[in-house]
Write an enzyme that holds these catalytic residues in place. Sequence first.
Site, PDB file in Angstrom:
ATOM      1  N   LEU A 184       0.840  -1.207   0.000  1.00 13.99           N
ATOM      2  CA  LEU A 184       0.000   0.000   0.000  1.00 13.99           C
ATOM      3  C   LEU A 184       0.872   1.253   0.000  1.00 13.99           C
ATOM      4  CD1 LEU A 184      -3.103   0.501   0.018  1.00 13.99           C
ATOM      5  CD2 LEU A 184      -2.898   1.009   2.448  1.00 13.99           C
ATOM      6  N   GLY A 185       1.708   1.380  -1.033  1.00 18.38           N
ATOM      7  CA  GLY A 185       2.496   2.594  -1.231  1.00 18.38           C
ATOM      8  C   GLY A 185       1.701   3.567  -2.089  1.00 18.38           C
TER       9      GLY A 185
ATOM     10  N   ILE B  26       1.280   3.625  -5.358  1.00 19.19           N
ATOM     11  CA  ILE B  26       0.443   2.960  -6.367  1.00 19.19           C
ATOM     12  C   ILE B  26      -0.741   2.266  -5.708  1.00 19.19           C
ATOM     13  CG2 ILE B  26       0.386   1.134  -8.113  1.00 19.19           C
ATOM     14  CD1 ILE B  26       3.360   1.767  -8.660  1.00 19.19           C
TER      15      ILE B  26
ATOM     16  N   SER C 291       1.323  -5.136   3.824  1.00 16.84           N
ATOM     17  CA  SER C 291       2.449  -4.240   3.601  1.00 16.84           C
ATOM     18  C   SER C 291       3.539  -4.679   4.576  1.00 16.84           C
ATOM     19  CB  SER C 291       1.991  -2.811   3.901  1.00 16.84           C
ATOM     20  OG  SER C 291       2.523  -1.910   2.966  1.00 16.84           O
ATOM     21  N   ARG C 292       4.765  -4.117   4.436  1.00 17.11           N
ATOM     22  CA  ARG C 292       5.820  -4.514   5.365  1.00 17.11           C
ATOM     23  C   ARG C 292       5.357  -4.338   6.795  1.00 17.11           C
ATOM     24  NH1 ARG C 292      10.559  -0.948   3.341  1.00 17.11           N
ATOM     25  NH2 ARG C 292       8.661   0.184   2.783  1.00 17.11           N
TER      26      ARG C 292
ATOM     27  N   VAL D 247       0.634  -5.414 -11.280  1.00 15.39           N
ATOM     28  CA  VAL D 247       1.251  -4.262 -11.930  1.00 15.39           C
ATOM     29  C   VAL D 247       2.577  -3.929 -11.242  1.00 15.39           C
ATOM     30  CG1 VAL D 247      -0.858  -3.205 -12.850  1.00 15.39           C
ATOM     31  CG2 VAL D 247      -0.154  -2.705 -10.490  1.00 15.39           C
ATOM     32  N   GLY D 248       3.041  -4.870 -10.381  1.00 15.75           N
ATOM     33  CA  GLY D 248       4.309  -4.653  -9.687  1.00 15.75           C
ATOM     34  C   GLY D 248       5.462  -5.180 -10.530  1.00 15.75           C
ATOM     35  N   ARG D 249       5.941  -6.352 -10.148  1.00 12.90           N
ATOM     36  CA  ARG D 249       6.994  -7.014 -10.922  1.00 12.90           C
ATOM     37  C   ARG D 249       6.600  -8.478 -11.089  1.00 12.90           C
ATOM     38  NH1 ARG D 249       8.393  -2.849 -12.409  1.00 12.90           N
ATOM     39  NH2 ARG D 249      10.356  -1.717 -12.123  1.00 12.90           N
TER      40      ARG D 249
ATOM     41  N   GLU E 118      10.707 -11.408 -18.238  1.00 12.30           N
ATOM     42  CA  GLU E 118      10.471 -10.517 -19.379  1.00 12.30           C
ATOM     43  C   GLU E 118      11.706 -10.466 -20.263  1.00 12.30           C
ATOM     44  OE1 GLU E 118       9.047  -6.728 -17.965  1.00 12.30           O
ATOM     45  OE2 GLU E 118       7.429  -7.675 -16.857  1.00 12.30           O
TER      46      GLU E 118
ATOM     47  N   HIS F 170       4.089  -4.946 -19.997  1.00 13.58           N
ATOM     48  CA  HIS F 170       4.750  -4.008 -19.061  1.00 13.58           C
ATOM     49  C   HIS F 170       4.555  -2.565 -19.530  1.00 13.58           C
ATOM     50  CE1 HIS F 170       8.139  -3.830 -15.873  1.00 13.58           C
ATOM     51  NE2 HIS F 170       7.386  -2.757 -15.808  1.00 13.58           N
TER      52      HIS F 170
END
Lengths: 325, 325
Positions: free
Chosen positions: B171-172, B174, B193-194, B249-251, B280, B298
């Site tokens: 929850l940053g 983005i 989240s962390r 949508v992260g990695r 990728e 991406h």
Amino acid sequence: MAMEDKHNLKDNKELQPLLVFGPPIIFPTFEAQNSHNYRFLKAFSSQDPLHQFLTEQKVDPSSIQAILCNPAQKVSADVIRFLPSLRIIVTTSAGTDHIDLVECSRHSIQVACAAGDHAGDVADMAVGLLLDVLCKISAADRHVRKRGPSMPLNVFFGSKLKGKRVGIVGLGKIGTAVAERLEAFGCSMMYNSRKEKAFISYPFYSNVVELAGDSDVLVLCCPLNEETRHIVNREVMLALGKDGCIVNVGRGGLIDEKELVQCLMEGEIGGAGLDVFENEPIVPTDLFSLDNVVLSPHASSLTSDSLDESYKLSAEALQVFFSSN
Amino acid sequence: MAMEDKHNLKDNKELQPLLVFGPPIIFPTFEAQNSHNYRFLKAFSSQDPLHQFLTEQKVDPSSIQAILCNPAQKVSADVIRFLPSLRIIVTTSAGTDHIDLVECSRHSIQVACAAGDHAGDVADMAVGLLLDVLCKISAADRHVRKRGPSMPLNVFFGSKLKGKRVGIVGLGKIGTAVAERLEAFGCSMMYNSRKEKAFISYPFYSNVVELAGDSDVLVLCCPLNEETRHIVNREVMLALGKDGCIVNVGRGGLIDEKELVQCLMEGEIGGAGLDVFENEPIVPTDLFSLDNVVLSPHASSLTSDSLDESYKLSAEALQVFFSSN
């Protein structure tokens, strides 16, 4: 004829006749759940004209008080006049442009829309189509699948929703639900409607050309009638401009489709997300080669949740009618 | 050698060397606008190892203070150690997992992310992918185009966003932008989240399996690092369940991709919208036959607006660095 069949036939004749056009998607469920309430006259299963179909079924037209339909077949003035006892038409759509409302009004026939609270579903689709066109999602997906294991890099440059000026044509339930959603993306809203709404702070445009001129995106969600047919014509599209985008979740006839295809092919507008078409089920094949167009088969209100709701509302509307008549 | 060439050569040697990896999409613009500021060492145009490339260019490694890159090529500890005067790495990405941050920290090398305010763009894409999967937009578009002039009727029953429980992983900026958007659709939000965030009322889950168990949708938008690699494994997907949907949508490395493909093919989860992949530019071709998957190359931050911003930020970061050093 076996005893059982005779018995069923007798029972069947005593049930309320329900004339069914379409049929609605929910009809299999409706039939299964209501076979003890209605004798279903499945006009949709016959190619014959209505009068011939009813003769074959040995049904007196004056015994029919109710129709259950979807928008796939018109309920014309002729049909209405042919059924002197008709009192209620239940359509599983939100729109009623397939029903001759003037004739209904003349004969005091009630028209019930049993589409449920589908405004949210249609608004979801409208925003989905807009995001798809702007972020080029379907186009990219198509290219990824075509290309094979190695994805196409840096081919699709979308644009962001933030700051986009969205002109909503028809600020009813659906239009309002679209606006609520797009506000969260940072879009600014303006609208056209039959008349200016009290308590709505969005700028009102009585003229759709002017609305298009001030908009990056047009979202069409008004009903189709003689005033709104081709409300988006070539002039409106030219006013919207080369980067402009149209989303249509209303009815196909709201846009002059021939001009729309032309404008898309010539790059006079930037893109379109279309859930409806002017001559459904016909989709203009010229659009198939375009990457700036997303084509949806009139599916916006076809969520499984809405179908459940639509079934419940149809059954209830007919039950209330027959129990009070 | 003509006088003009000699003159240019001399000028070129006096310019600050800028080592370029990738290259970033904005590089053509960057080069055109900054040819008077930098001598561009286009490592991306050579197949040779870095030391050989620099030897060929007659460039002393210790003259290089700055790198401009995108995530297409790693900036490894070896590269960093080979450039003793390196002080700044400007990447046009938001993520930094292609850069050895430990080595950067050891040598006091500044890492600047010049991706602009791309949180909104990525959030737009996340919501677009989710709507696309739930409303089956790309699948329907594909079928309309395949089918020809007559559209497929009543084939695609989507589901509505309203009431969906969305678990956001990360929850940053983005994740928050995704949540803001989805609230407008009537979704309810929860997150991992962390650590738990102060002033956030959404339920916090320290355990991703538990989050998945309580969610209809998982949206992945955390950075990739050793703690988050394969944060979505088979156990998480089974907890999410057969109607559950994943948006990434992260990695790519956040998901165990082999297991994801398996779960999608076996129907262990309901669908996925993927903007990123584990290896990728390789996209698992097993996904190509699935209609419940939307594949995006991406592209989430590749809006034309973001690229303008990314160019400006890169140019500014380097200009500030060189003018103060």
